[in-house]
Design a protein around this motif. Structure first.
Motif, PDB file in Angstrom:
ATOM      1  N   GLY A 138       0.801  -1.216   0.000  1.00 60.49           N
ATOM      2  CA  GLY A 138       0.000   0.000   0.000  1.00 60.49           C
ATOM      3  C   GLY A 138       0.832   1.263   0.000  1.00 60.49           C
ATOM      4  N   SER A 139       2.077   1.161  -0.475  1.00 57.80           N
ATOM      5  CA  SER A 139       3.003   2.296  -0.431  1.00 57.80           C
ATOM      6  C   SER A 139       4.054   2.135  -1.524  1.00 57.80           C
ATOM      7  N   VAL A 140       4.254   3.196  -2.294  1.00 54.64           N
ATOM      8  CA  VAL A 140       5.297   3.164  -3.326  1.00 54.64           C
ATOM      9  C   VAL A 140       6.673   3.067  -2.674  1.00 54.64           C
ATOM     10  N   GLU A 141       6.880   3.805  -1.594  1.00 54.66           N
ATOM     11  CA  GLU A 141       8.177   3.800  -0.908  1.00 54.66           C
ATOM     12  C   GLU A 141       8.546   2.393  -0.429  1.00 54.66           C
ATOM     13  N   LEU A 142       7.615   1.726   0.225  1.00 58.61           N
ATOM     14  CA  LEU A 142       7.876   0.368   0.711  1.00 58.61           C
ATOM     15  C   LEU A 142       8.042  -0.595  -0.452  1.00 58.61           C
ATOM     16  N   ALA A 143       7.257  -0.396  -1.504  1.00 59.93           N
ATOM     17  CA  ALA A 143       7.365  -1.256  -2.688  1.00 59.93           C
ATOM     18  C   ALA A 143       8.751  -1.144  -3.322  1.00 59.93           C
ATOM     19  N   VAL A 144       9.264   0.086  -3.401  1.00 61.12           N
ATOM     20  CA  VAL A 144      10.605   0.293  -3.987  1.00 61.12           C
ATOM     21  C   VAL A 144      11.665  -0.372  -3.108  1.00 61.12           C
ATOM     22  N   CYS A 145      11.521  -0.250  -1.799  1.00 63.32           N
ATOM     23  CA  CYS A 145      12.455  -0.922  -0.884  1.00 63.32           C
ATOM     24  C   CYS A 145      12.410  -2.438  -1.089  1.00 63.32           C
ATOM     25  N   ALA A 146      11.193  -2.979  -1.222  1.00 67.73           N
ATOM     26  CA  ALA A 146      11.039  -4.420  -1.404  1.00 67.73           C
ATOM     27  C   ALA A 146      11.538  -4.860  -2.779  1.00 67.73           C
ATOM     28  N   TYR A 147      11.409  -4.001  -3.783  1.00 67.99           N
ATOM     29  CA  TYR A 147      11.932  -4.316  -5.115  1.00 67.99           C
ATOM     30  C   TYR A 147      13.438  -4.554  -5.025  1.00 67.99           C
ATOM     31  N   HIS A 148      14.085  -3.806  -4.139  1.00 68.19           N
ATOM     32  CA  HIS A 148      15.536  -3.919  -3.977  1.00 68.19           C
ATOM     33  C   HIS A 148      15.939  -5.000  -2.978  1.00 68.19           C
ATOM     34  N   ALA A 149      15.262  -5.031  -1.830  1.00 61.89           N
ATOM     35  CA  ALA A 149      15.706  -5.895  -0.719  1.00 61.89           C
ATOM     36  C   ALA A 149      14.847  -7.138  -0.519  1.00 61.89           C
ATOM     37  N   GLY A 150      13.676  -7.183  -1.148  1.00 71.05           N
ATOM     38  CA  GLY A 150      12.795  -8.329  -1.009  1.00 71.05           C
ATOM     39  C   GLY A 150      11.658  -8.085  -0.026  1.00 71.05           C
ATOM     40  N   ILE A 151      10.531  -8.762  -0.262  1.00 76.13           N
ATOM     41  CA  ILE A 151       9.357  -8.617   0.602  1.00 76.13           C
ATOM     42  C   ILE A 151       9.677  -9.020   2.033  1.00 76.13           C
ATOM     43  N   GLY A 152      10.378 -10.148   2.189  1.00 73.99           N
ATOM     44  CA  GLY A 152      10.670 -10.667   3.527  1.00 73.99           C
ATOM     45  C   GLY A 152      11.416  -9.665   4.385  1.00 73.99           C
ATOM     46  N   ASN A 153      12.404  -9.025   3.813  1.00 76.01           N
ATOM     47  CA  ASN A 153      13.171  -8.028   4.569  1.00 76.01           C
ATOM     48  C   ASN A 153      12.294  -6.860   5.000  1.00 76.01           C
ATOM     49  N   VAL A 154      11.506  -6.318   4.074  1.00 74.20           N
ATOM     50  CA  VAL A 154      10.670  -5.159   4.405  1.00 74.20           C
ATOM     51  C   VAL A 154       9.619  -5.552   5.442  1.00 74.20           C
ATOM     52  N   ASP A 155       9.034  -6.732   5.299  1.00 74.82           N
ATOM     53  CA  ASP A 155       8.067  -7.210   6.305  1.00 74.82           C
ATOM     54  C   ASP A 155       8.703  -7.271   7.694  1.00 74.82           C
ATOM     55  N   SER A 156       9.923  -7.787   7.748  1.00 74.40           N
ATOM     56  CA  SER A 156      10.600  -7.917   9.049  1.00 74.40           C
ATOM     57  C   SER A 156      10.963  -6.553   9.622  1.00 74.40           C
ATOM     58  N   TRP A 157      11.324  -5.598   8.766  1.00 75.25           N
ATOM     59  CA  TRP A 157      11.637  -4.248   9.246  1.00 75.25           C
ATOM     60  C   TRP A 157      10.388  -3.584   9.828  1.00 75.25           C
ATOM     61  N   LEU A 158       9.253  -3.799   9.178  1.00 75.53           N
ATOM     62  CA  LEU A 158       8.005  -3.190   9.659  1.00 75.53           C
ATOM     63  C   LEU A 158       7.589  -3.758  11.019  1.00 75.53           C
ATOM     64  N   GLN A 159       7.981  -4.992  11.279  1.00 74.10           N
ATOM     65  CA  GLN A 159       7.640  -5.625  12.559  1.00 74.10           C
ATOM     66  C   GLN A 159       8.627  -5.292  13.667  1.00 74.10           C
ATOM     67  N   ASN A 160       9.704  -4.618  13.298  1.00 72.72           N
ATOM     68  CA  ASN A 160      10.753  -4.286  14.266  1.00 72.72           C
ATOM     69  C   ASN A 160      10.610  -2.816  14.692  1.00 72.72           C
ATOM     70  N   PRO A 161      10.296  -2.561  15.978  1.00 73.09           N
ATOM     71  CA  PRO A 161      10.109  -1.169  16.430  1.00 73.09           C
ATOM     72  C   PRO A 161      11.353  -0.300  16.281  1.00 73.09           C
ATOM     73  N   GLU A 162      12.489  -0.944  16.108  1.00 70.20           N
ATOM     74  CA  GLU A 162      13.725  -0.186  15.883  1.00 70.20           C
ATOM     75  C   GLU A 162      13.683   0.530  14.528  1.00 70.20           C
ATOM     76  N   TYR A 163      12.943  -0.052  13.577  1.00 69.57           N
ATOM     77  CA  TYR A 163      12.877   0.497  12.224  1.00 69.57           C
ATOM     78  C   TYR A 163      11.505   1.075  11.871  1.00 69.57           C
ATOM     79  N   SER A 164      10.462   0.651  12.600  1.00 71.88           N
ATOM     80  CA  SER A 164       9.114   1.129  12.308  1.00 71.88           C
ATOM     81  C   SER A 164       8.347   1.333  13.607  1.00 71.88           C
ATOM     82  N   SER A 165       7.892   2.550  13.838  1.00 75.54           N
ATOM     83  CA  SER A 165       7.175   2.846  15.080  1.00 75.54           C
ATOM     84  C   SER A 165       5.699   2.479  15.005  1.00 75.54           C
ATOM     85  N   ASP A 166       5.175   2.339  13.763  1.00 76.51           N
ATOM     86  CA  ASP A 166       3.741   2.056  13.630  1.00 76.51           C
ATOM     87  C   ASP A 166       3.435   0.756  12.890  1.00 76.51           C
TER      88      ASP A 166
END
Length: 200
Positions: A138-166
């Protein structure tokens, strides 16, 4: 009229002339700078493979300028580009990603990874991928990150409060290469919009 008054008038006239010349030089210099800058940007951020980008961006209902920005960042419009990790073509598709998209499309099992050197099929696959990622996050920014690093990495970053507060947006990107990649794509996207949006 005194000679002192004449000198004063001459001085004021010279100052006025100098101010006027300075303004003319500044205005002319600014115009020349803008022309040169636009020529540079047009040369370095071209519209290539327009028919293919238009076709697949329209089919996937995604911003065509995002596709141009990704192609510019990934391969600089070189269809035979290959990364150190083995990603191929204009949009730099990795082999496992190729196989996954091929399955999603229902394309023939006989199609090989060499297909990703073909601009038509590479843009078709790459546009499908970035659209899927936009829908997923639901986000171009996250999609671009996942295009580079993969869905799994971005999913894990979103679940980590160190990288995502919400849990929905990234406050920090832990992989510097991905952060830099996002900056490059975002910059290219802004340039494409500024250069070509009015024409469309």
């Amino acid at each position: 009229m005194s000679s002192k008054s004449n000198k004063k008038r001459k001085s004021l006239f010279l100052i006025a002339v100098l101010v006027l010349l300075t303004l003319i030089i500044l205005i002319f210099g600014n115009i020349v700078y803008k022309i040169v800058q636009e020529k540079y940007l047009l040369m370095n951020y071209p519209i290539k493979y327009e028919e293919l980008v238009e076709k697949y961006a329209s089919e996937n209902e995604v911003d065509k300028f995002l596709i141009y920005a990704i192609i510019k960042t990934e391969s600089d419009f070189k269809p035979d580009a290959e990364s150190n990790l083995g990603a191929r073509g204009l949009m730099q598709i990795m082999e496992p990603t190729f196989e996954w998209i091929k399955y999603r499309y229902g394309d023939s099992d006989n199609l090989t990874y060499d297909l990703m050197y073909d601009p038509d099929q590479n843009i078709r696959y790459g546009t499908y991928l970035i659209t899927y990622l936009i829908d997923y996050f639901g986000s171009v920014e996250l999609a671009v990150c996942a295009y580079h690093a993969g869905i799994g990495n971005v999913d894990s970053w979103l679940q980590n409060p160190e990288y995502s507060s919400d849990g929905a947006n990234l406050d920090a990107i832990p992989i510097p290469d991905t952060e830099y990649y996002l900056e490059k794509v975002t910059n290219a996207l802004n340039i494409y919009h500024n250069l070509y949006m009015e024409e469309n």
